[in-house]
Design a protein around this motif. Structure first.
Motif, PDB file in Angstrom:
ATOM      1  N   GLU A 299       0.855  -1.191   0.000  1.00  0.00           N
ATOM      2  CA  GLU A 299       0.000   0.000   0.000  1.00  0.00           C
ATOM      3  C   GLU A 299       0.882   1.229   0.000  1.00  0.00           C
ATOM      4  N   ALA A 300       0.339   2.330  -0.495  1.00  0.00           N
ATOM      5  CA  ALA A 300       1.124   3.557  -0.629  1.00  0.00           C
ATOM      6  C   ALA A 300       1.092   4.344   0.676  1.00  0.00           C
ATOM      7  N   VAL A 301       2.279   4.696   1.170  1.00  0.00           N
ATOM      8  CA  VAL A 301       2.430   5.542   2.353  1.00  0.00           C
ATOM      9  C   VAL A 301       3.453   6.610   2.002  1.00  0.00           C
ATOM     10  N   PRO A 302       3.128   7.885   2.173  1.00  0.00           N
ATOM     11  CA  PRO A 302       4.079   8.936   1.819  1.00  0.00           C
ATOM     12  C   PRO A 302       5.434   8.746   2.496  1.00  0.00           C
ATOM     13  N   PHE A 303       6.489   8.839   1.702  1.00  0.00           N
ATOM     14  CA  PHE A 303       7.887   8.804   2.143  1.00  0.00           C
ATOM     15  C   PHE A 303       8.353   7.437   2.643  1.00  0.00           C
ATOM     16  N   LEU A 304       7.516   6.418   2.554  1.00  0.00           N
ATOM     17  CA  LEU A 304       7.925   5.095   2.998  1.00  0.00           C
ATOM     18  C   LEU A 304       9.080   4.570   2.150  1.00  0.00           C
ATOM     19  N   HIS A 305       9.040   4.863   0.860  1.00  0.00           N
ATOM     20  CA  HIS A 305      10.121   4.413  -0.027  1.00  0.00           C
ATOM     21  C   HIS A 305      11.463   4.962   0.426  1.00  0.00           C
ATOM     22  N   PHE A 306      11.516   6.253   0.744  1.00  0.00           N
ATOM     23  CA  PHE A 306      12.786   6.856   1.153  1.00  0.00           C
ATOM     24  C   PHE A 306      13.304   6.228   2.443  1.00  0.00           C
ATOM     25  N   ASP A 307      12.400   5.971   3.379  1.00  0.00           N
ATOM     26  CA  ASP A 307      12.829   5.387   4.647  1.00  0.00           C
ATOM     27  C   ASP A 307      13.344   3.966   4.443  1.00  0.00           C
ATOM     28  N   ALA A 308      12.582   3.159   3.689  1.00  0.00           N
ATOM     29  CA  ALA A 308      12.944   1.757   3.507  1.00  0.00           C
ATOM     30  C   ALA A 308      14.198   1.581   2.665  1.00  0.00           C
ATOM     31  N   CYS A 309      14.403   2.465   1.706  1.00  0.00           N
ATOM     32  CA  CYS A 309      15.487   2.274   0.736  1.00  0.00           C
ATOM     33  C   CYS A 309      16.732   3.101   1.013  1.00  0.00           C
ATOM     34  N   TYR A 310      16.610   4.150   1.836  1.00  0.00           N
ATOM     35  CA  TYR A 310      17.769   4.997   2.105  1.00  0.00           C
ATOM     36  C   TYR A 310      18.044   5.155   3.600  1.00  0.00           C
ATOM     37  N   TYR A 311      17.079   5.664   4.360  1.00  0.00           N
ATOM     38  CA  TYR A 311      17.361   6.005   5.743  1.00  0.00           C
ATOM     39  C   TYR A 311      17.630   4.773   6.599  1.00  0.00           C
ATOM     40  N   GLN A 312      16.808   3.735   6.471  1.00  0.00           N
ATOM     41  CA  GLN A 312      17.055   2.510   7.231  1.00  0.00           C
ATOM     42  C   GLN A 312      18.389   1.870   6.832  1.00  0.00           C
ATOM     43  N   PRO A 313      18.681   1.695   5.537  1.00  0.00           N
ATOM     44  CA  PRO A 313      19.984   1.130   5.172  1.00  0.00           C
ATOM     45  C   PRO A 313      21.169   1.980   5.614  1.00  0.00           C
ATOM     46  N   LEU A 314      21.058   3.323   5.492  1.00  0.00           N
ATOM     47  CA  LEU A 314      22.176   4.166   5.907  1.00  0.00           C
ATOM     48  C   LEU A 314      22.410   4.059   7.408  1.00  0.00           C
ATOM     49  N   ALA A 315      21.333   4.063   8.191  1.00  0.00           N
ATOM     50  CA  ALA A 315      21.481   3.911   9.637  1.00  0.00           C
ATOM     51  C   ALA A 315      22.126   2.567   9.965  1.00  0.00           C
ATOM     52  N   TRP A 316      21.741   1.534   9.246  1.00  0.00           N
ATOM     53  CA  TRP A 316      22.326   0.204   9.465  1.00  0.00           C
ATOM     54  C   TRP A 316      23.802   0.207   9.097  1.00  0.00           C
ATOM     55  N   CYS A 317      24.152   0.815   7.975  1.00  0.00           N
ATOM     56  CA  CYS A 317      25.558   0.882   7.553  1.00  0.00           C
ATOM     57  C   CYS A 317      26.412   1.591   8.597  1.00  0.00           C
ATOM     58  N   ILE A 318      25.908   2.694   9.114  1.00  0.00           N
ATOM     59  CA  ILE A 318      26.664   3.432  10.132  1.00  0.00           C
ATOM     60  C   ILE A 318      26.821   2.593  11.388  1.00  0.00           C
ATOM     61  N   ALA A 319      25.746   1.959  11.832  1.00  0.00           N
ATOM     62  CA  ALA A 319      25.795   1.156  13.056  1.00  0.00           C
ATOM     63  C   ALA A 319      26.714  -0.048  12.909  1.00  0.00           C
ATOM     64  N   ASN A 320      26.888  -0.534  11.685  1.00  0.00           N
ATOM     65  CA  ASN A 320      27.674  -1.748  11.463  1.00  0.00           C
ATOM     66  C   ASN A 320      29.031  -1.485  10.815  1.00  0.00           C
TER      67      ASN A 320
END
Length: 384
Positions: A299-320
């Motif tokens: 389902e469509a949720v505003p800005f979900l794509h950016f969070d799932a594809c950029y912000y979550q991965p970047l936070a994971w990369c930094i943490a790891n």
């Protein structure tokens, strides 16, 4: 060339010695998970890159005294889908002049615009032999051309030095680089951005959180078959939304879970105990590189794509402690999320002399435009 060299063409990558292939890959300057034998074999065995789909394998190997000393993936193509280095205009020009552009020979990883080593060899001399073998195969088969896509910097320099009609082409991708010393956390990364950029990211993440969405992540064996099933559902939904057909099958991802589990990271978006979106990231743990690959939502949720594809991965990369995140092909919007432009390279050989000259002139003009485009993008860097 040593009289002991034996060059072979293989129409089934699954038949090759996977361990020997991977040992060659490990010696290269820019190995990626997508060039592992398991990945290429799965594309074939799962029906994704086969003669039926217009990807007839023509893998080249060179042996010396029975030892694999060089190899590269190659495909006979009767179309230009799934390549991400666009030559449709070249094919159209051939057709308008009554010439056949297809089939052509492609040295690439199907459906995967990730830069990296494409010529696996013990040394540069053998890489040159591979390039010569590719052009000889094309010439002997009456093919229009050979294309080596998303090659690494060493191969770019080698191809340029070989000459013999090879022409270089550049495109642009957007990659994130961890700083040195590394960011302590995502908040410190945000603090490095210009005020309007970090404010926009914070607003987008807040909109997703306010929609009641939270994320879970898993890698390796933590990703279970149910997770893969839901991801694949999301993956196919994305293709349907663009009126297209997925390149990859569920069987392909099952093979990835079986043979390359440690090279995958999956984020799942949840709301009210229900999954609503998923993104899949490829990992190269030994080099600290992550690659954005696929995503989808039911389902469509505003800005979900950016969070799932950029912000979550970047936070994971930094943490790891990962040093780079490659965001995939195209997309200036990635700059606002901290990803910066980098050039990518391909090399092209055309058999027809006049068309080769015309394409060479075009690439010279296009290359100048790409250089100017890179300069313009770097002037708009999102960092302080």
């Amino acid at each position: 060339m040593s009289k002991d060299y034996v060059i072979r063409v293989h129409d089934d990558p699954c038949s090759l010695d996977g361990a020997a292939w991977n040992r060659l890959l490990a010696r290269q300057s820019a190995p990626t998970p997508f060039m592992q034998h398991e990945y290429l074999a799965a594309l074939h065995a799962a029906g994704c890159a086969t003669e039926r789909t217009g990807w007839l394998p023509q893998f080249l190997t060179i042996e010396e005294n029975g030892e694999l000393v060089a190899a590269c993936p190659a495909y006979l193509k009767d179309h230009s889908y799934g390549e991400y280095v666009f030559d449709w205009a070249w094919a159209d020009a051939y057709q308008r002049h009554g010439l056949a552009y297809y089939p052509k020979l492609l040295n690439a990883v199907p459906f995967t615009p990730v830069p990296g080593s494409r010529l696996l060899a013990r040394d540069d001399t053998l890489k040159t032999v591979l390039l010569q073998a590719l052009t000889r195969l094309a010439a002997d088969s009456g093919l229009s051309s050979v294309h080596a896509l998303f090659i690494d910097a060493d191969e770019r320099d080698l191809t340029e030095g070989v000459g013999a009609g090879w022409m270089l082409r550049s495109t642009v991708q957007f990659h994130w680089q961890n700083r040195d010393p590394a960011y302590a956390d995502f908040a410190e990364f945000l603090a490095s951005l210009q005020r309007e950029k970090r404010k926009k990211i914070a607003q987008e993440r807040r909109r997703v959180a306010d929609a009641g969405i939270h994320f879970s992540s898993g890698s390796g064996d933590d990703i279970n078959p149910e997770d893969w099933d839901f991801f694949y559902c999301c993956y196919t939904v994305t293709y349907r939304a663009h009126h297209s057909t997925p390149y990859l099958t569920r069987d392909f991802f099952a093979r990835m879970a079986e043979t390359m589990a440690d090279n995958w990271l999956m984020f799942t978006a949840w709301r009210g105990g229900q999954r609503i979106a998923s993104s899949l990231i490829a990992l190269q743990p030994d080099r600290g590189i992550a690659y954005g690959r696929y995503w989808g939502a039911i389902e469509a949720v505003p800005f979900l794509h950016f969070d799932a594809c950029y912000y979550q991965p970047l936070a994971w990369c930094i943490a790891n402690g990962y040093r780079r995140f490659e965001g995939g092909a195209q997309g200036e919007h990635k700059m606002a999320r901290g990803l910066m432009p980098v050039p990518t390279h391909s090399a092209h050989w055309l058999a027809h002399p006049q068309f080769s000259q015309a394409v060479g002139d075009f690439l010279a003009r296009e290359g100048a435009g790409i250089a100017n485009y890179m300069d313009e993008l770097n002037e708009r860097a999102p960092y302080k």
